[in-house]
Motif scaffolding. Structure first.
Motif, PDB file in Angstrom:
ATOM      1  N   ASP A 142     -24.151  17.243  18.015  1.00  0.00           N
ATOM      2  CA  ASP A 142     -23.431  18.383  18.417  1.00  0.00           C
ATOM      3  C   ASP A 142     -24.079  19.213  19.564  1.00  0.00           C
ATOM      4  OD1 ASP A 142     -20.673  19.757  18.100  1.00  0.00           O
ATOM      5  OD2 ASP A 142     -22.145  21.593  17.431  1.00  0.00           O
ATOM      6  N   SER A 143     -25.192  19.567  19.311  1.00  0.00           N
ATOM      7  CA  SER A 143     -26.033  20.391  20.251  1.00  0.00           C
ATOM      8  C   SER A 143     -26.374  19.595  21.703  1.00  0.00           C
ATOM      9  CB  SER A 143     -27.538  20.597  19.603  1.00  0.00           C
ATOM     10  OG  SER A 143     -28.270  19.438  19.410  1.00  0.00           O
ATOM     11  N   LEU A 144     -26.383  18.354  21.668  1.00  0.00           N
ATOM     12  CA  LEU A 144     -26.532  17.666  22.873  1.00  0.00           C
ATOM     13  C   LEU A 144     -24.943  17.813  23.594  1.00  0.00           C
ATOM     14  CD1 LEU A 144     -28.255  14.386  21.737  1.00  0.00           C
ATOM     15  CD2 LEU A 144     -29.444  16.428  23.007  1.00  0.00           C
ATOM     16  N   LEU A 145     -24.030  17.515  22.780  1.00  0.00           N
ATOM     17  CA  LEU A 145     -22.855  17.570  23.457  1.00  0.00           C
ATOM     18  C   LEU A 145     -22.230  19.031  23.983  1.00  0.00           C
ATOM     19  CD1 LEU A 145     -20.622  15.451  20.685  1.00  0.00           C
ATOM     20  CD2 LEU A 145     -21.110  14.634  22.956  1.00  0.00           C
ATOM     21  N   GLN A 146     -22.672  19.997  23.490  1.00  0.00           N
ATOM     22  CA  GLN A 146     -22.479  21.333  24.013  1.00  0.00           C
ATOM     23  C   GLN A 146     -23.157  21.547  25.220  1.00  0.00           C
ATOM     24  OE1 GLN A 146     -22.610  24.599  21.254  1.00  0.00           O
ATOM     25  NE2 GLN A 146     -22.324  23.154  19.449  1.00  0.00           N
ATOM     26  N   ARG A 147     -24.382  20.991  25.436  1.00  0.00           N
ATOM     27  CA  ARG A 147     -25.154  21.216  26.831  1.00  0.00           C
ATOM     28  C   ARG A 147     -24.488  20.100  27.793  1.00  0.00           C
ATOM     29  NH1 ARG A 147     -30.596  19.958  27.361  1.00  0.00           N
ATOM     30  NH2 ARG A 147     -30.639  21.396  28.806  1.00  0.00           N
ATOM     31  N   PHE A 148     -23.968  18.801  27.336  1.00  0.00           N
ATOM     32  CA  PHE A 148     -23.387  17.994  28.038  1.00  0.00           C
ATOM     33  C   PHE A 148     -22.193  18.597  28.634  1.00  0.00           C
ATOM     34  CE2 PHE A 148     -20.400  14.305  28.705  1.00  0.00           C
ATOM     35  CZ  PHE A 148     -21.058  13.723  29.825  1.00  0.00           C
ATOM     36  N   GLN A 149     -21.193  19.209  27.938  1.00  0.00           N
ATOM     37  CA  GLN A 149     -20.146  19.664  28.592  1.00  0.00           C
ATOM     38  C   GLN A 149     -20.164  20.670  29.706  1.00  0.00           C
ATOM     39  OE1 GLN A 149     -17.313  21.877  26.232  1.00  0.00           O
ATOM     40  NE2 GLN A 149     -19.107  23.028  25.050  1.00  0.00           N
ATOM     41  N   GLU A 150     -21.452  21.495  29.369  1.00  0.00           N
ATOM     42  CA  GLU A 150     -21.656  22.327  30.431  1.00  0.00           C
ATOM     43  C   GLU A 150     -22.091  21.885  31.834  1.00  0.00           C
ATOM     44  OE1 GLU A 150     -24.545  24.837  28.700  1.00  0.00           O
ATOM     45  OE2 GLU A 150     -23.342  25.353  27.051  1.00  0.00           O
ATOM     46  N   HIS A 151     -22.766  20.752  31.771  1.00  0.00           N
ATOM     47  CA  HIS A 151     -23.371  20.056  32.901  1.00  0.00           C
ATOM     48  C   HIS A 151     -22.730  18.864  33.419  1.00  0.00           C
ATOM     49  CE1 HIS A 151     -26.442  22.481  31.021  1.00  0.00           C
ATOM     50  NE2 HIS A 151     -27.088  22.687  32.327  1.00  0.00           N
ATOM     51  N   ALA A 152     -21.809  18.242  32.609  1.00  0.00           N
ATOM     52  CA  ALA A 152     -21.280  16.874  33.025  1.00  0.00           C
ATOM     53  C   ALA A 152     -20.176  17.156  34.189  1.00  0.00           C
ATOM     54  CB  ALA A 152     -20.427  16.422  31.637  1.00  0.00           C
ATOM     55  N   PRO A 153     -19.985  16.251  34.935  1.00  0.00           N
ATOM     56  CA  PRO A 153     -18.870  16.538  36.101  1.00  0.00           C
ATOM     57  C   PRO A 153     -17.643  16.815  35.454  1.00  0.00           C
ATOM     58  CG  PRO A 153     -20.134  14.369  36.325  1.00  0.00           C
ATOM     59  CD  PRO A 153     -20.371  14.945  34.962  1.00  0.00           C
ATOM     60  N   ARG A 154     -16.792  17.674  36.124  1.00  0.00           N
ATOM     61  CA  ARG A 154     -15.661  18.237  35.632  1.00  0.00           C
ATOM     62  C   ARG A 154     -14.783  17.253  35.027  1.00  0.00           C
ATOM     63  NH1 ARG A 154     -10.490  18.917  37.350  1.00  0.00           N
ATOM     64  NH2 ARG A 154     -10.846  18.039  39.145  1.00  0.00           N
ATOM     65  N   PRO A 155     -14.464  16.150  35.713  1.00  0.00           N
ATOM     66  CA  PRO A 155     -13.530  15.156  35.136  1.00  0.00           C
ATOM     67  C   PRO A 155     -13.868  14.460  33.602  1.00  0.00           C
ATOM     68  CG  PRO A 155     -13.896  14.696  37.398  1.00  0.00           C
ATOM     69  CD  PRO A 155     -14.910  15.649  37.149  1.00  0.00           C
ATOM     70  N   LEU A 156     -15.084  14.648  33.462  1.00  0.00           N
ATOM     71  CA  LEU A 156     -15.730  13.971  32.105  1.00  0.00           C
ATOM     72  C   LEU A 156     -16.017  15.097  31.235  1.00  0.00           C
ATOM     73  CD1 LEU A 156     -18.229  11.342  33.495  1.00  0.00           C
ATOM     74  CD2 LEU A 156     -15.958  11.058  32.517  1.00  0.00           C
TER      75      LEU A 156
END
Length: 587
Positions: free
Chosen positions: A168-182
């Protein structure tokens, strides 16, 4: 498959009639998980081609559309895999009107890069050093929190090991830095974390956000998996009124979602909630060897369930640990409801089963349940098993879903079906070179438990971890084959024997029991166990000719097809618009 293909053409819906039998077989086994969907898609696409050109006849067009749609759904199960997204987009080019979240798929293609450190990762995975894999994923995502490659690897590891907080902690950071369509991928996966953690309301919110984000993208259609996950969260909140329209949309868009069609049928028909009290005396039989702590937990769960007068019979298979003391304590607690049998040596699993069957206390019962000594059951387990028996009284055995004790969203066993035989075993190692004949479907291993296997239907085999027999049925079919000592494949051999008699096993997916996996064995013990298992598999496969296995497969498939037709047709009576007509008219 010629005989079966002929019967398909005469009785199947339009799209199934033009669907190659090997593809139909895989669809009937279930539709779930990236690899099962991908291999089924590629098989369909192969049948759609004539050399390098797309066939123009109805069968070719059907296979092309089915294959492209299956491949797109395979990508939904693994949305951070850019190579799979590229293949799905290429396949979709043959059927340009196919609903697809194209912008998200293109983003997956462009942002999936294999880093230089991938070789270290693969080596750690080959070494089965999962701690090193975790350390590497965590370090790389700290430096590049929007990396699709490392996020994908972390998801697979965390779900397998049950490290949901870390994920969950990794996913929260991923959504902040991932390309918008992902970014929606993180929302959906965080929804999975909440669902697995028992919070369907929080999961519902995240799934709804993920679906909205996909639909806001260019070509934002076809997000079937988000729909199904959202429907499951509503179902677990007792909001069938909100779940049903989502199921309807998913099945209208992809009517070949066989696993979900079966699940929706049973839920809307009320079959998933049916409980049945046993009418005849029941014997619950366990055998155990040096698993005192696990056996104690198993007996505790059984004792706390609704037993309706059932008696327990436990065979101590020559244990040298604390098992005798545990059983003595349970005898004092349960009095005459528990019978114990103590053997001086371990006689193996099939012999232990037969010894239990010969016990006077078991012979006096009309129904007999065998259960593993490291499994635990819910309060209503007995009533759910007997509900399956009441609905399919012609079966020879009734089994259930088994989930992992360490990560209960992982399915160990569901309804096993006979699949296409594997290629010839290669010489070397443990396995001699010989023609392989028997393979069981493993669709349930492909995805987490999000309700897709919560259905009741016949199959080729059920798990021996917890299964119900009638005494009369066991006497007709015979006991368990001693050739399969010390363990492995004795229950499968018995189930296939029942299939040959036309008494097909039945799987009760609304009952899930929790099972521990054996771990911590030494390498030498693992080698001995593997050698024994492969030896028993060889014995089983040599019991059959190729023609006999083929006949069994065709009979099982005809049974599955008839069951699917009836349930698709019945959905309209349970408040769904006629899915069967969509099922019959195209893919």
């Amino acid at each position: 498959m010629a005989a079966f293909a002929s019967s398909v053409s005469s009785q199947s819906p339009i799209f199934l009639a033009s669907c190659p039998a090997p593809v139909l077989e895989r669809l009937l086994h279930g539709v779930s998980g990236r690899y099962h969907l991908e291999t089924t898609a590629r098989l369909a696409l192969t049948h759609a081609m004539d050399g390098h050109a797309l066939r123009r006849d109805a069968a070719g067009q059907t296979c092309a559309r089915l294959g492209a749609s299956l491949l797109a759904l395979a990508w939904e199960y693994d949305p951070l895999d850019g190579a799979l997204a590229r293949d799905a987009l290429t396949a979709a080019g043959m059927v340009p009107d196919l609903p697809l979240p194209r912008e998200a798929m293109v983003a997956a293609v462009h942002h999936f890069e294999t880093p230089a450190e991938a070789q270290q990762l693969r080596q750690a995975q080959m070494d089965r050093d999962l701690d090193r894999v975790r350390l590497l994923c965590g370090r790389m995502l700290l430096d590049a929190p929007g990396s699709a490659f490392w996020m994908r690897e972390a998801v697979a590891l965390a779900v397998y090991r049950g490290e949901l907080d870390w994920l969950d902690s990794l996913l929260q950071r991923f959504q902040e830095h991932a390309p918008r369509p992902l970014a929606w991928v993180a929302q959906r996966l965080m929804g999975d974390v909440r669902l697995f953690g028992g919070d369907p309301e929080a999961a519902r919110s995240l799934y709804a956000k993920a679906m909205a984000q996909v639909r806001a993208l260019e070509g934002g259609e076809g997000e079937t998996l988000c729909q199904l996950r959202l429907a499951e969260s509503f179902w677990r909140m007792d909001r069938v009124d909100r779940a049903a329209p989502l199921w309807q949309q998913a099945l209208n868009q992809r009517p070949w979602l066989t696993s979900h069609l079966l699940m929706v049928h049973d839920r809307l028909a009320g079959i998933a909630d049916v409980l049945e009290v046993p009418r005849d005396p029941v014997a619950i039989c366990l055998y155990s060897f040096n698993k005192a702590a696990d056996l104690n937990l198993a007996l505790e769960s059984i004792a706390q369930s609704r037993l309706h007068g059932a008696r327990l019979v436990v065979l101590d298979n020559g244990s040298t640990d604390a098992t005798p003391g545990i059983l003595a304590a349970w005898r004092a607690r349960l009095k005459d409801r528990l019978t114990t049998i103590q053997l001086p040596v371990n006689i193996g699993a099939p012999a232990a089963r037969n010894w239990l069957l010969a016990a006077p206390e078991v012979r006096a019962c009309g129904d007999i349940i065998f259960m593993d000594d490291d499994a635990t059951v819910p309060e209503d387990w007995l009533e759910r098993l007997f509900a399956a028996k009441a609905r399919y009284p012609e079966a020879g055995v009734w089994g259930c879903k088994v989930v992992d004790a360490g990560a209960p969203w992982r399915i160990q066993s569901a309804d096993f079906q006979l699949a296409e035989p594997p290629p010839m075993a290669e010489p070397g190692g443990f396995a001699p070179a010989y023609p392989r004949r028997i393979r069981l479907s493993g669709v349930h291993h492909e995805d987490m438990d999000v309700g897709q296997h919560d259905y009741l239907r016949p199959c080729a085999s059920v798990t021996g971890c917890c299964h119900l027999f009638t005494r009369e049925g066991l006497e007709r079919a015979g006991g368990f084959d001693l050739r399969f000592n010390p363990t492995q494949y004795d229950d499968l051999e018995h189930d296939l024997r029942l299939c040959r008699r036309g008494e097909f096993p039945v799987y009760q997916g609304s009952l899930a029991i929790v099972h521990k996996k054996v771990s911590g064995k030494s390498s030498q013990q693992e080698r001995r166990a593997m050698a024994s298992s492969l030896g028993n598999l060889y014995k089983l496969e040599m019991d059959y000719t190729d023609e006999e296995v083929q006949d069994l497969r065709e009979r099982c498939l005809a049974m599955l097809l008839a069951d699917m037709h009836a349930k698709a047709a019945a959905l309209e009576a349970y408040g769904m618009r006629p899915v069967r007509s969509a099922w019959c008219s195209g893919v």
